[in-house]
Design an enzyme around this catalytic site. Structure first.
Site, PDB file in Angstrom:
ATOM      1  N   PHE A  47       0.843  -1.198   0.000  1.00  0.00           N
ATOM      2  CA  PHE A  47       0.000   0.000   0.000  1.00  0.00           C
ATOM      3  C   PHE A  47       0.877   1.246   0.000  1.00  0.00           C
ATOM      4  O   PHE A  47       0.694   2.164  -0.795  1.00  0.00           O
ATOM      5  CB  PHE A  47      -0.916   0.000   1.225  1.00  0.00           C
TER       6      PHE A  47
ATOM      7  N   LEU B 222      -0.069   9.780   9.110  1.00  0.00           N
ATOM      8  CA  LEU B 222       1.334  10.157   9.286  1.00  0.00           C
ATOM      9  C   LEU B 222       2.123   9.800   8.038  1.00  0.00           C
ATOM     10  O   LEU B 222       1.892   8.753   7.441  1.00  0.00           O
ATOM     11  CB  LEU B 222       1.940   9.371  10.456  1.00  0.00           C
TER      12      LEU B 222
ATOM     13  N   GLU C 293       8.003   7.559  20.023  1.00  0.00           N
ATOM     14  CA  GLU C 293       6.953   6.721  20.614  1.00  0.00           C
ATOM     15  C   GLU C 293       6.817   5.449  19.796  1.00  0.00           C
ATOM     16  O   GLU C 293       7.238   5.402  18.651  1.00  0.00           O
ATOM     17  CB  GLU C 293       5.593   7.444  20.557  1.00  0.00           C
TER      18      GLU C 293
ATOM     19  N   ASP D 224      -0.360  -0.741  16.451  1.00  0.00           N
ATOM     20  CA  ASP D 224      -1.030  -1.195  15.242  1.00  0.00           C
ATOM     21  C   ASP D 224      -2.473  -1.590  15.538  1.00  0.00           C
ATOM     22  O   ASP D 224      -2.806  -2.755  15.664  1.00  0.00           O
ATOM     23  CB  ASP D 224      -0.251  -2.381  14.658  1.00  0.00           C
TER      24      ASP D 224
ATOM     25  N   ARG E   5     -11.768   7.139  13.290  1.00  0.00           N
ATOM     26  CA  ARG E   5     -11.211   8.107  12.347  1.00  0.00           C
ATOM     27  C   ARG E   5     -12.175   8.410  11.203  1.00  0.00           C
ATOM     28  O   ARG E   5     -12.242   9.528  10.722  1.00  0.00           O
ATOM     29  CB  ARG E   5      -9.915   7.575  11.758  1.00  0.00           C
TER      30      ARG E   5
ATOM     31  N   GLU F  73      -4.858   4.760  20.310  1.00  0.00           N
ATOM     32  CA  GLU F  73      -5.055   3.580  19.479  1.00  0.00           C
ATOM     33  C   GLU F  73      -5.795   2.514  20.276  1.00  0.00           C
ATOM     34  O   GLU F  73      -5.422   2.232  21.421  1.00  0.00           O
ATOM     35  CB  GLU F  73      -3.669   3.058  19.059  1.00  0.00           C
TER      36      GLU F  73
ATOM     37  N   LYS G 130       7.917  12.732  16.806  1.00  0.00           N
ATOM     38  CA  LYS G 130       7.140  13.973  16.805  1.00  0.00           C
ATOM     39  C   LYS G 130       7.998  15.112  17.336  1.00  0.00           C
ATOM     40  O   LYS G 130       8.728  14.914  18.320  1.00  0.00           O
ATOM     41  CB  LYS G 130       5.913  13.840  17.725  1.00  0.00           C
TER      42      LYS G 130
ATOM     43  N   LYS H  51       8.472   2.600   9.810  1.00  0.00           N
ATOM     44  CA  LYS H  51       7.767   1.322   9.884  1.00  0.00           C
ATOM     45  C   LYS H  51       8.757   0.177   9.870  1.00  0.00           C
ATOM     46  O   LYS H  51       9.666   0.147   9.038  1.00  0.00           O
ATOM     47  CB  LYS H  51       6.819   1.187   8.692  1.00  0.00           C
TER      48      LYS H  51
HETATM   49  S1  IVH Z   1       0.174  10.462  16.213  1.00  0.00           S
HETATM   50  C1  IVH Z   1      -1.293  13.938  13.667  1.00  0.00           C
HETATM   51  N1  IVH Z   1       1.243   8.502  17.572  1.00  0.00           N
HETATM   52  O1  IVH Z   1      -0.794   5.605  13.161  1.00  0.00           O
HETATM   53  C2  IVH Z   1      -0.630  12.752  14.236  1.00  0.00           C
HETATM   54  N2  IVH Z   1      -0.214   7.944  15.778  1.00  0.00           N
HETATM   55  O2  IVH Z   1      -0.317   6.025  10.308  1.00  0.00           O
HETATM   56  C3  IVH Z   1      -1.587  11.838  14.826  1.00  0.00           C
HETATM   57  N3  IVH Z   1      -0.589   5.538  15.506  1.00  0.00           N
HETATM   58  O3  IVH Z   1      -3.586   7.610  12.516  1.00  0.00           O
HETATM   59  C4  IVH Z   1      -1.105  10.480  15.037  1.00  0.00           C
HETATM   60  N4  IVH Z   1       0.680   4.888  17.176  1.00  0.00           N
HETATM   61  O4  IVH Z   1      -3.801   5.622  14.214  1.00  0.00           O
HETATM   62  C5  IVH Z   1       0.433   8.834  16.554  1.00  0.00           C
HETATM   63  N5  IVH Z   1       2.217   6.881  18.927  1.00  0.00           N
HETATM   64  C6  IVH Z   1       1.416   7.212  17.900  1.00  0.00           C
HETATM   65  C7  IVH Z   1       0.738   6.235  17.124  1.00  0.00           C
HETATM   66  C8  IVH Z   1      -0.056   6.651  16.064  1.00  0.00           C
HETATM   67  C9  IVH Z   1      -0.126   4.506  16.220  1.00  0.00           C
HETATM   68  C10 IVH Z   1      -1.485   5.404  14.349  1.00  0.00           C
HETATM   69  C11 IVH Z   1      -2.617   6.374  14.333  1.00  0.00           C
HETATM   70  C12 IVH Z   1      -2.413   7.198  13.102  1.00  0.00           C
HETATM   71  C13 IVH Z   1      -1.637   6.240  12.251  1.00  0.00           C
HETATM   72  C14 IVH Z   1      -0.868   6.931  11.177  1.00  0.00           C
END
Ligand code: IVH
Length: 680
Positions: free
Chosen positions: A43, A100, A125, A129, A148, A185, A300, A324
């Site tokens: 993907f 992200l 962080e 999943d 979401r 999550e 972040k 990833k």
């Molecule tokens: S931050 C604007 N932190 O990954 C940023 N996302 O591929 C908001 N996810 O939609 C997301 N662990 O569902 C953030 N420690 C983490 C995360 C995380 C898993 C997921 C989340 C996000 C997706 C993006």
């Protein structure tokens, strides 16, 4: 004049259109149908390629392109056929839920960090999943929990979220702002996931491919009690709102922790590339010891003002990126394809591999799913194939080594006859599986049917395990489920490993099974697709086997949960003379072929008694016990007090109730004791 050359366009434009379609579809399958068709990596690769193509052809910009919005998991009430999926309120997000940017390359991550203004702090962080969730708190009270959805609006699944013990419903603190939102999550821990799949296997329901799919299916259920039973969990990682305390992301998470939220201990503030890379290297291996699935690391920018400066693209923040973990993959030799015949006759091709080490375990077998799968990958014995272990527990073949000489004339074809009994296989239109139709003569199907019949949720006959059934089958003692009731003590005791004592045990179990209620007998028969719950619903409507036998497919379809396919399976079951003969023998043996009459027997055996029900039960549901108490003149009450006459105590009775009962000296009765009272 017609200009031939204007018709010719760059092939990349066509590729761009195709990728858009493909990704749209993949999004739909992933988010709505819960049936992913592409691996995460495929993907992401396609998405990156599409982004590159769109950059090449700015004239083809389309706001509806998958690059411009995140996939949608909104439950579509109109399109959805599943009755259970209708009733969630759709709510617009206060802040769009973005995705992200991500990369599988550590070099790209290093680059990303290096390009940040110097001195910037980075919070590392784990990337959990599961499914993202947005929790809204007003005056400290949880008021909404949104999925979401399409990023702009989501489904309010608050009732299901409230089943997660670590999510507070209310925060009793003075420093809580009027409104804030916490994102995180939702996950199904590995242990729960494995339990759930084991249960589904027993009940012949389709298995979940990985914990994320299981969590997603669970979150969309309409029955919070079932959701609670499955045991979801959540990790929170992002706080938003106006006038919140703290000027960094890390401070906000610390605040959330102080307010009682579950924030991961793995979060770390890093100051340079080396610290970030060390974090990645550490968690690359350590994550395997976690109770939940993770698929990467999220970086972040810590300072909120700096986040603001960096800003956002249409889909993702520029102040964050995900690394990833690559799915673990190995190349190995496909020695042979063998075929496994299941209880329902489905023939599954299995890859027998040159053993290879993968994620800490030795892998030598992997499923090849079905004929189409093998053809799609164009693999045949002798090929070197890629085996992968990703979020799934069962390793899978994902492709073959393209280079290398192949034996051209050893093309692959699926067997036409059953490897176990030689019957000609059939493939039902619309189904991917080949099936052996010889239900009553194919050994694994016969043994599988017997195993199902004696299993805990069916007739619950102790002592007849897989091995014993196999042995009895070999010895000619068991050829079908009715033979169980002809077993004699001396036949059993004469077998090796089985003394008189275990023989008696088995016979006791068989005798006890004659009291198993009709709905479970119906489930035990193993009619295709008639699981435990469906059997209960059918038995409620048709409370004798004779009435069921004469029901038409149309009549059966009127029962909740029974679709045309199940109805047809039932009708077919009763058309088969061998089945009818077996049923007659079971009836002669004394099995319950009738349910309680519509109006349950009534008496005043429990008149004047206050009874508390606690725990889980094997023979009847709590609701059935409640109805029984009332039918016999008793009163079912919720909490234990001085006035309680006794507690009908099942397994896993709540510790508080148990303690209270002990303190007040209230007697406990098991379900057997209770049934003894009402039935005698
Ligand atoms: S931050 C604007 N932190 O990954 C940023 N996302 O591929 C908001 N996810 O939609 C997301 N662990 O569902 C953030 N420690 C983490 C995360 C995380 C898993 C997921 C989340 C996000 C997706 C993006």
């Amino acid at each position: 004049m017609y200009d031939l050359f204007s018709e010719i366009e760059a092939p990349e434009r066509e590729e761009l259109r195709r990728l858009r379609k493909e990704l749209e579809e993949a999004n739909y399958k992933y988010y709505v149908l819960n049936m992913p068709t592409l691996s995460d990596r495929e993907f992401d690769e396609k998405m990156h390629r599409l982004q590159a193509l769109e950059a090449m052809f700015p004239d083809m910009f389309d706001p509806k392109s998958p690059t411009q919005h995140v996939g949608s998991d909104l439950v579509e009430s109109k399109k959805s056929k599943d009755k259970s999926n209708k009733a969630f309120e759709t709510v617009k997000h206060k802040y769009p839920m973005l995705s992200l940017a991500n990369s599988y390359s550590r070099e790209e991550i290093e680059d990303w960090v290096r390009k940040l203004p110097s001195g910037v702090e980075i919070v590392c962080e784990l990337k959990y999943d599961g499914l993202s969730i947005s929790l809204w708190y007003e005056h400290g009270v949880l008021v909404k929990a949104l999925t979401r959805g399409d990023g702009q609006q989501g489904d309010n699944v608050i009732e299901n979220i409230k089943t997660i013990p670590s999510i507070p419903w209310r925060i009793e603190r003075k420093d809580v702002p009027e409104f804030f939102e916490l994102r995180g999550e939702v996950l199904l821990p590995w242990e729960r996931f494995e339990m759930l799949n084991k249960e589904r296997e027993e009940q012949e329901e389709p298995l979940f491919a990985n914990p994320r799919n299981a969590a997603s299916g669970t979150l969309k259920l309409q029955d919070p009690r079932e959701v609670a039973r499955r045991g979801l969990d959540a990790y929170l990682y992002y706080m938003l709102g106006e006038n919140l305390p703290g000027s960094t992301h890390f401070e906000r998470l610390e605040t959330a922790k102080a307010w009682g939220f579950r924030i991961s201990d793995a979060i770390k503030v890093c100051h340079n590339v080396d610290e970030v890379m060390a974090y990645i290297a550490y968690w690359d291996t350590e994550r395997k010891n976690l109770p939940v699935a993770t698929d990467g690391i999220v970086l972040k920018v810590n300072d909120l003002a700096q986040q603001e400066e960096l800003g956002y693209t249409a889909k993702t923040p520029r102040w964050a990126i995900a690394y990833k973990f690559p799915a673990e993959k190995q190349l190995t030799l496909l020695k042979e394809i063998t075929y496994q015949v299941g209880r329902t006759g489905v023939v599954t091709p299995v890859a027998n591999l040159e053993p290879v080490q993968l994620s800490g375990t030795m892998v030598q077998r992997a499923t090849l799913h079905n004929e189409d799968f093998i053809k799609q990958l164009d693999i045949r014995p002798g090929d070197r194939v890629w085996v992968e272990k990703g979020g799934e527990i069962i390793p899978k073949i994902v492709g073959r080594e393209e280079s290398g000489v192949r034996n051209q004339d050893s093309g692959y074809s699926f067997p036409t006859v059953c490897p176990e009994c030689g019957a000609t296989l059939i493939r039902v239109e619309g189904e991917a599986a080949w099936r052996c139709p010889n239900e009553s003569g194919c050994p694994p199907q016969i043994k599988g049917k017997i195993e199902h019949f004696v299993s805990r949720k069916a007739m619950n006959i102790d002592g007849l395990g897989e091995e014993t059934i196999d042995l009895f089958y070999q010895k000619g003692l068991l050829k079908n489920i009715a033979d169980i009731y002809d077993l004699k003590l001396e036949d059993i005791a004469a077998q090796e490993r089985l003394g008189e004592k275990s023989a008696q045990n088995i016979l006791d179990g068989i005798e006890a099974s004659k009291n198993v209620p009709w709905s479970r007998v119906l489930f035990a028969l193993g009619i295709r697709m008639v699981g435990e719950t469906t059997a209960k619903k059918i038995a409620r409507k048709y409370n004798t086997i004779d009435s069921l036998q004469w029901a038409t497919a149309e009549q059966l379809c009127a029962i909740e949960d029974v679709g045309p396919q199940i109805a047809e399976n039932i009708v077919k079951y009763f058309e088969d003379l061998q089945n009818l003969e077996i049923l007659e023998r079971l009836r002669q043996a004394g099995l319950q072929m009738e349910g309680e009459a519509e109006a349950a027997p009534t008496s005043d055996k429990l008149a004047g008694l206050s009874i508390v029900i606690s725990g889980t039960f094997a023979q009847h549901s709590r609701d059935e016990y409640k109805a029984m108490i009332e039918a016999h003149g008793g009163k079912n009450v919720g909490s234990v007090s001085k006035k309680t006459s006794f507690i009908l105590a099942g397994e896993n009775m709540g510790p508080e109730k148990r303690k209270k009962a002990e303190d007040l000296g209230i007697p406990l009765k098991t379900e057997e004791e209770f049934l003894e009272i009402v039935e005698n």
